[in-house]
Write an enzyme that holds these catalytic residues in place. Structure first.
Site: not given
Ligand code: SF4
Length: 336
Positions: A39, A122, A140, A192, A202, A208
């Site tokens: 880290e 963090y 982060d 992402c 994703c 999202c």
């Molecule tokens: S769906 Fe949303 S969380 Fe997933 S990669 Fe796309 S922008 Fe990122």
């Protein structure tokens, strides 16, 4: 994020997580020393850059006791090239506190970790969650990006951080906060991504907001860029009998504690301009000119054999200046 979404994220992580040398395999306990070391190294530094350093450090100093007993100059030399050198000094200081005051074991709470040298908010949260399974809110740059997209947070950074923290806190499970944090970080690092996120694959896509809006790259919203000031300086390559003069920089300040070329004229000599090197630090850009000279009588100082300059552990700026010094030397030898 619903329980379902968190579950999809963790399922994705179980299969697709990054294999990193500091990570425990499923069922293994994470080693707090390796988590801490990684880290610290990863602060403002990429995984690819950190890997060889991590391997070298853990081979040379396999546990916190070994690092606590290390010579600080040796640690600084191994750190050379990784940048942000205050981290290396804090690394030794922290290892010594853990070895001296905590019997060689890292404390397991965020509050106690925060008291150690070089451990900020963090890092304390990351170690508490990943190494000790504590519930901690770990944010982060990757998590910041994923969360700001999930909720399409329109406030620009840094003002958006309060909302990002509140959202991440609400998402963090009571059990398994370490896996959850690492899953979010991996998602940010591999899917992402800052540019061209791979929304098609994703696991969070159905949840999202930025994806549904159609322009996820818009988030996190950045503040207008302030221009980075430019500074100038001179470094000196002074040679005598196959050796070059080095100095150890003061412990506090830029590149503190590192070996370097002098930045004030070390002697009366016939100096030759050998060009300049541009280097970007966090808060300013620096153009450093190199002046070279050879002397017959050498002033007191730390004289390093030129043929072993690569082993001096010079930070990147001075390693690049030293290359210029070597080029000047070769040109001077050819001209002679
Ligand atoms: S769906 Fe949303 S969380 Fe997933 S990669 Fe796309 S922008 Fe990122």
């Amino acid at each position: 994020m619903s329980v379902d979404a968190r579950q999809s994220l963790l399922c994705w992580y179980a299969v697709d997580k990054r294999r990193l040398p500091w990570r425990a395999e499923a069922g293994e306990r994470a080693d707090p020393y390796r988590v801490w070391l990684s880290e610290i190294m990863l602060q403002q530094t990429t995984v690819a850059a950190v890997k060889p350093y991590f391997e070298r450090f853990t081979t040379k100093w396999p546990d916190v006791g070994a690092l606590a007993a290390a010579d600080e100059a040796d640690v600084m030399r191994e750190w050379a090239g990784l940048g942000y050198y205050a981290r290396a000094r804090n690394l030794v200081a922290c290892a010594r506190v853990v070895a001296g005051d905590h019997g060689g074991r890292f404390p397991d709470s965020e509050a106690a970790l925060l008291k150690l040298p070089g451990i900020g908010r963090y890092t304390a949260a990351a170690i508490a969650a990943i190494a000790f399974g504590r519930r901690a809110v770990v944010i982060d740059g990757n998590v910041e990006r994923v969360v700001s997209r999930l909720y399409a947070i329109a406030t620009p950074l840094p003002a958006a951080r309060a909302e990002i923290r509140a959202r991440t806190d609400a998402l963090t499970p009571d059990e398994g906060a370490g896996d959850f944090a690492q899953a979010m970080m991996d998602l940010g690092a591999t899917i992402c991504t800052p540019r061209r996120p791979a929304c098609a694959i994703c696991p969070l896509r159905p949840h999202c907001a930025a994806f549904h809006e159609g322009d996820p790259e818009r988030y996190p919203v950045k503040p207008p860029k302030a221009a980075r000031p430019r500074r100038t300086g001179t470094a000196f390559w002074l040679e005598h009998d196959g050796h070059v003069l080095l100095v150890r920089r003061p412990a506090s300040g830029l590149l503190g504690g590192m070996l370097a070329l002098p930045t004030e004229s070390p002697a009366q000599a016939k100096w030759t301009d050998a060009g300049a090197v541009d280097h970007v630090f966090t808060h300013f850009a620096l153009t450093m000119t190199l002046s070279c000279a050879r002397v017959d009588a050498r002033p007191e100082g730390l004289w390093w054999p030129i043929e072993r300059i690569g082993e001096a552990g010079l930070p990147t700026l001075f390693a690049r200046l030293a290359e210029r010094g070597l080029a000047w030397r070769e040109a001077a030898a050819q001209a002679a």
